[in-house]
Design a protein around this motif. Structure first.
Motif, short mmCIF file in Angstrom:
data_model
loop_
_atom_site.label_atom_id
_atom_site.label_comp_id
_atom_site.label_asym_id
_atom_site.label_seq_id
_atom_site.Cartn_x
_atom_site.Cartn_y
_atom_site.Cartn_z
N ARG A 17 14.05 -52.52 4.96
CA ARG A 17 13.23 -53.56 5.58
C ARG A 17 11.75 -53.18 5.49
O ARG A 17 10.89 -54.04 5.28
CB ARG A 17 13.65 -53.75 7.04
N LEU A 18 11.46 -51.90 5.66
CA LEU A 18 10.08 -51.42 5.52
C LEU A 18 9.58 -51.62 4.09
O LEU A 18 8.44 -52.03 3.87
CB LEU A 18 9.99 -49.95 5.91
N ILE A 19 10.46 -51.34 3.12
CA ILE A 19 10.07 -51.54 1.72
C ILE A 19 9.87 -53.02 1.43
O ILE A 19 9.02 -53.40 0.63
CB ILE A 19 11.12 -50.92 0.78
N ARG A 20 10.64 -53.87 2.11
CA ARG A 20 10.47 -55.31 1.92
C ARG A 20 9.09 -55.78 2.36
O ARG A 20 8.51 -56.69 1.77
CB ARG A 20 11.56 -56.09 2.67
N ILE A 21 8.55 -55.14 3.41
CA ILE A 21 7.20 -55.48 3.84
C ILE A 21 6.21 -55.20 2.71
O ILE A 21 5.34 -56.02 2.40
CB ILE A 21 6.82 -54.69 5.11
N ARG A 22 6.37 -54.03 2.09
CA ARG A 22 5.51 -53.69 0.94
C ARG A 22 5.70 -54.67 -0.21
O ARG A 22 4.74 -55.11 -0.84
CB ARG A 22 5.84 -52.28 0.45
N PHE A 23 6.97 -54.99 -0.48
CA PHE A 23 7.28 -55.87 -1.60
C PHE A 23 6.64 -57.24 -1.41
O PHE A 23 6.02 -57.79 -2.32
CB PHE A 23 8.80 -55.99 -1.75
N ARG A 24 6.78 -57.79 -0.21
CA ARG A 24 6.21 -59.11 0.06
C ARG A 24 4.69 -59.09 0.00
O ARG A 24 4.06 -60.04 -0.46
CB ARG A 24 6.68 -59.60 1.44
N ARG A 25 4.11 -57.98 0.46
CA ARG A 25 2.66 -57.83 0.39
C ARG A 25 2.20 -57.83 -1.06
O ARG A 25 1.20 -58.45 -1.42
CB ARG A 25 2.24 -56.54 1.08
N SER A 26 2.97 -57.14 -1.92
CA SER A 26 2.63 -57.07 -3.33
C SER A 26 2.75 -58.44 -3.99
O SER A 26 1.87 -58.84 -4.76
CB SER A 26 3.56 -56.07 -4.04
N VAL A 27 3.82 -59.16 -3.68
CA VAL A 27 4.01 -60.49 -4.26
C VAL A 27 2.90 -61.43 -3.84
O VAL A 27 2.33 -62.17 -4.65
CB VAL A 27 5.38 -61.06 -3.82
N GLU A 28 2.54 -61.38 -2.56
CA GLU A 28 1.48 -62.25 -2.04
C GLU A 28 0.15 -61.90 -2.68
O GLU A 28 -0.66 -62.80 -3.01
CB GLU A 28 1.38 -62.11 -0.51
N SER A 29 -0.10 -60.60 -2.89
CA SER A 29 -1.34 -60.18 -3.51
C SER A 29 -1.45 -60.70 -4.94
O SER A 29 -2.51 -61.18 -5.37
CB SER A 29 -1.43 -58.66 -3.50
N LYS A 30 -0.33 -60.63 -5.70
CA LYS A 30 -0.33 -61.13 -7.08
C LYS A 30 -0.54 -62.63 -7.13
O LYS A 30 -1.24 -63.15 -8.01
CB LYS A 30 0.99 -60.76 -7.75
N GLN A 31 0.06 -63.34 -6.16
CA GLN A 31 -0.09 -64.80 -6.13
C GLN A 31 -1.54 -65.18 -5.82
O GLN A 31 -2.07 -66.16 -6.34
CB GLN A 31 0.85 -65.38 -5.09
N SER A 32 -2.16 -64.39 -4.94
CA SER A 32 -3.56 -64.67 -4.58
C SER A 32 -4.49 -64.46 -5.75
O SER A 32 -5.41 -65.24 -5.99
CB SER A 32 -3.98 -63.77 -3.40
N VAL A 33 -4.21 -63.39 -6.50
CA VAL A 33 -5.03 -63.09 -7.69
C VAL A 33 -4.85 -64.15 -8.75
O VAL A 33 -5.77 -64.63 -9.40
CB VAL A 33 -4.68 -61.69 -8.25
#
Length: 291
Positions: free
Chosen positions: A274-290
């Protein structure tokens, strides 16, 4: 009425939470503001949910406590058998409606707010088996209820609901602030669990919400995953890329197999992925923003 100080501090958000909570307490005690509409009362008296709210109010003021106790006992056993949270079987509010109005048929059950066709199909017959053993003074339809609850009774009840809601909001605000301060100070989940008086699961849920709001929980994630190998973390990440991040169980099964450990060891695995999922979602959101 004596003057009283509700807040001394510099946080606008905390002041607003305290103001709403304290005002709701005073209104629940019978005090009334000189200016109408403090809590948009006119909407509460005329809104779409007005009839349902009156039913809730009446049911809490006229609960058949013996029937309510019997229904809660049934719900507890049913939840254990189906391995569901009791709330999914029926909320306290729904059980109070049943215990106050004592429906005798499926048609009457379906007239209660929050009791739909799906719930009727699953639990209707069992609920009726219990409720039909109790007597009632008034029947259905429930169009008589609004005349039985005065505006003053209703508003006092409504303000009590607001008091409870704003108390919860205030507690949530203070817990979030405590958690953010703890993360900044380098505290771990065990320390936050003791300080915030929340379960680890609730803390993880709060971490997810904080991330959605733009706060950085990475220092805490790094601390909690320091005993998890990089290779293991990469396998979890790859599972999210392949399976998506909607559910934890498929990821757990793919990374660790179907015959995984149980008990505390299982909880630890779920916590880590679940902790890794927080990182994963943050990464996905960052790529979408870029992008």
């Amino acid at each position: 009425m004596l003057d009283s100080s509700w807040y001394e501090g510099s946080s606008w958000n905390e002041m607003l939470c305290i103001y709403r909570h304290e005002l709701a307490i005073k209104l629940g005690e019978g005090f009334r503001p000189l200016i109408d509409g403090t809590f948009h009362e006119e909407n509460e008296l005329k809104g779409r949910n007005h009839v349902a709210q009156r039913l809730y109010c009446y049911s809490e003021l006229h609960t058949n406590e013996e029937l309510y106790a019997e229904l809660t006992s049934w719900r507890r056993k049913k939840a254990a058998i189906e391995r569901k949270a009791p709330y999914f079987i029926g909320s306290n509010r729904l059980l109070r409606l049943i215990s106050a109005f004592v429906p005798q048929s499926l048609e009457e059950l379906l007239q209660l707010p929050g009791f739909g066709e799906s719930k009727a199909g699953e639990y209707g017959s069992e609920i009726l088996e219990i409720s039909c053993r109790s007597e009632r003074e008034k029947g259905f339809p429930l169009d008589w209820v609004p005349q039985q609850v005065s505006n003053e009774e209703y508003m006092a009840w409504l303000y009590k609901q607001k008091e409870q809601k704003y108390k919860h909001d205030l507690e949530q605000y203070r817990t979030r602030r405590m958690m953010l301060r703890g993360i900044a100070d380098g505290k771990n989940l065990l320390q936050l669990e003791q300080e915030c008086e929340l379960s680890r699961r609730d803390l993880l849920e709060m971490m997810e919400n904080l991330e959605k709001e733009g706060y950085d929980t990475e220092p805490l994630i790094m601390y909690e995953l320091q005993e998890m190998s990089e290779e293991e973390q990469k396998r979890v990440w790859s599972a999210y890329e392949e399976l998506g991040d909607g559910y934890l169980k498929p990821v757990l099964q793919q990374v660790y197999g179907t015959d995984t450990v149980s008990g505390a060891a299982m909880e630890l695995l779920y916590e880590r992925i679940r902790l890794i999922r927080i990182r994963f979602r943050r990464s996905v959101e960052s790529k979408q923003s870029v992008g």
